[in-house]
Design an enzyme around this catalytic site. Structure first.
Site, PDB file in Angstrom:
ATOM      1  N   GLU A  97       1.221  -1.483  -0.332  1.00 17.15           N
ATOM      2  CA  GLU A  97       0.030  -0.039   0.059  1.00 17.15           C
ATOM      3  C   GLU A  97       0.845   1.492  -0.426  1.00 17.15           C
ATOM      4  OE1 GLU A  97      -2.035   1.661  -0.220  1.00 17.15           O
ATOM      5  OE2 GLU A  97      -4.149   0.716   0.235  1.00 17.15           O
ATOM      6  N   ASP A  98      -0.027   2.184  -0.328  1.00 19.06           N
ATOM      7  CA  ASP A  98       0.778   3.622  -0.671  1.00 19.06           C
ATOM      8  C   ASP A  98       0.832   4.891   1.081  1.00 19.06           C
ATOM      9  OD1 ASP A  98      -1.727   4.142  -0.131  1.00 19.06           O
ATOM     10  OD2 ASP A  98      -1.633   5.633  -2.083  1.00 19.06           O
ATOM     11  N   ASP A 101      -4.195   5.012   6.481  1.00 22.99           N
ATOM     12  CA  ASP A 101      -5.246   6.468   7.108  1.00 22.99           C
ATOM     13  C   ASP A 101      -5.780   5.901   8.375  1.00 22.99           C
ATOM     14  OD1 ASP A 101      -4.781   9.704   7.566  1.00 22.99           O
ATOM     15  OD2 ASP A 101      -7.193   9.569   5.279  1.00 22.99           O
ATOM     16  N   PHE A 150      -1.943  15.684   4.577  1.00 18.24           N
ATOM     17  CA  PHE A 150      -2.274  15.788   3.384  1.00 18.24           C
ATOM     18  C   PHE A 150      -0.935  15.501   2.480  1.00 18.24           C
ATOM     19  CE2 PHE A 150      -4.090  15.446  -0.565  1.00 18.24           C
ATOM     20  CZ  PHE A 150      -4.867  13.425  -0.484  1.00 18.24           C
ATOM     21  N   ARG A 163       1.205  12.603  -8.763  1.00 14.74           N
ATOM     22  CA  ARG A 163       1.815  11.057  -8.632  1.00 14.74           C
ATOM     23  C   ARG A 163       2.747  10.763  -9.386  1.00 14.74           C
ATOM     24  NH1 ARG A 163      -2.336   8.083  -7.292  1.00 14.74           N
ATOM     25  NH2 ARG A 163      -4.797   8.653  -8.069  1.00 14.74           N
TER      26      ARG A 163
HETATM   27  P1  5GP Z   1      -8.088   4.829   4.738  1.00 12.66           P
HETATM   28  O1  5GP Z   1      -8.360   3.265   3.815  1.00 12.66           O
HETATM   29  O2  5GP Z   1      -6.540   4.280   5.336  1.00 12.66           O
HETATM   30  O3  5GP Z   1      -8.308   5.400   5.024  1.00 12.66           O
HETATM   31  O4  5GP Z   1      -7.111   5.196   3.289  1.00 12.66           O
HETATM   32  C1  5GP Z   1      -6.152   4.603   2.156  1.00 12.66           C
HETATM   33  C2  5GP Z   1      -6.145   5.659   1.074  1.00 12.66           C
HETATM   34  O5  5GP Z   1      -6.363   6.991   1.273  1.00 12.66           O
HETATM   35  C3  5GP Z   1      -4.708   5.638   0.078  1.00 12.66           C
HETATM   36  O6  5GP Z   1      -4.795   4.343  -0.064  1.00 12.66           O
HETATM   37  C4  5GP Z   1      -4.547   6.592  -0.200  1.00 12.66           C
HETATM   38  O7  5GP Z   1      -4.931   6.537  -1.498  1.00 12.66           O
HETATM   39  C5  5GP Z   1      -5.530   7.727   0.424  1.00 12.66           C
HETATM   40  N1  5GP Z   1      -4.692   8.492   1.967  1.00 12.66           N
HETATM   41  C6  5GP Z   1      -4.941   9.101   2.618  1.00 12.66           C
HETATM   42  N2  5GP Z   1      -4.391   9.421   3.037  1.00 12.66           N
HETATM   43  C7  5GP Z   1      -3.778  10.346   2.037  1.00 12.66           C
HETATM   44  C8  5GP Z   1      -3.066  11.577   2.472  1.00 12.66           C
HETATM   45  O8  5GP Z   1      -2.510  12.042   2.774  1.00 12.66           O
HETATM   46  N3  5GP Z   1      -2.310  11.431   0.432  1.00 12.66           N
HETATM   47  C9  5GP Z   1      -2.691  10.884  -0.512  1.00 12.66           C
HETATM   48  N4  5GP Z   1      -2.199  11.816  -1.687  1.00 12.66           N
HETATM   49  N5  5GP Z   1      -3.394   9.774  -0.065  1.00 12.66           N
HETATM   50  C10 5GP Z   1      -4.385   9.774   1.028  1.00 12.66           C
HETATM   51 MG    MG Z   2      -4.090   3.958  -1.900  1.00 10.97          MG
END
Ligand code: 5GP
Ligand code: MG
Length: 177
Positions: A97-98, A101, A150, A163
């Site tokens: 994963e990237d 959050d 963010f 990106r």
């Molecule tokens: P989660 O489901 O854990 O809340 O969110 C995961 C997804 O939200 C990540 O895979 C990403 O796509 C997006 N995301 C969460 N925080 C960030 C951030 O700070 N920047 C960006 N670009 N995407 C985020």
């Molecule tokens: Mg993602």
């Protein structure tokens, strides 16, 4: 594009150094085991390509699209997974994963893949925002912990932009507020 970035959080060099370490760690942990690395698109594409090049043994690769629906920079909690064509049965799955959050995207992915009988499941994320966690997740490999800001670049977008930046940066608030 760069003038929309408040500051660089993680440089290209820091990314490269840490990803070399992660690749070595994964290599050591799977010394006698085959690896099935799953890239969660689109945000992980750049990390994934660099990471697998740093795992010094054969790695089977697969790609899957997952989208967490966003209102601006806030995840709505609704996660959609494109589930077709990834056969993980009997494999040592590593989900790449990237960023984590709230944890909702990964929780949904793990729940989905557990039912498909992999031999094992591990999670590797480039970035982790532990302060934001809503759903607890066991993460096996973390590149960097980041503050509750963010971030964009190195695969991560805002509104499909940024990106292709080679570093991780904090986006200026005026861009999204
Ligand atoms: P989660 O489901 O854990 O809340 O969110 C995961 C997804 O939200 C990540 O895979 C990403 O796509 C997006 N995301 C969460 N925080 C960030 C951030 O700070 N920047 C960006 N670009 N995407 C985020
Ligand atoms: Mg993602």
């Amino acid at each position: 594009m760069n003038d929309e970035i408040e500051s660089v959080l993680i440089t290209k060099e820091e990314l490269s150094e840490r990803i070399t370490q992660l690749g070595q760690q994964i290599y050591d942990d799977y010394i006698d085991e085959p690896i099935f690395a799953l890239c969660i698109l689109r945000g992980s594409f750049m990390f994934f390509a660099d990471l697998v090049r740093n795992i010094g043994k054969p790695v089977e690769v697969a790609f899957l699209h997952a989208a967490s629906y966003f209102e601006g920079t806030e995840s709505s909690g609704h996660v959609e997974i494109d589930k077709h064509m990834v056969d993980v049965s009997g494999k040592n799955l590593i989900i790449i994963e990237d960023i984590i959050d709230s944890g909702r995207t990964l929780a949904a992915l793990i729940e989905h893949f557990k039912e498909l009988n992999p031999n094992s499941i591990k999670v590797c994320t480039l970035l982790d925002k532990p302060e934001r966690r809503v759903v607890p997740i066991d993460v096996d490999y973390v590149g960097f912990e980041v503050p509750d800001e963010f971030v964009v670049g190195y695969g991560l977008d805002y509104d499909q932009k940024y990106r292709n930046l080679p570093f991780i940066g904090i986006l200026k608030r005026e861009i999204y507020s």
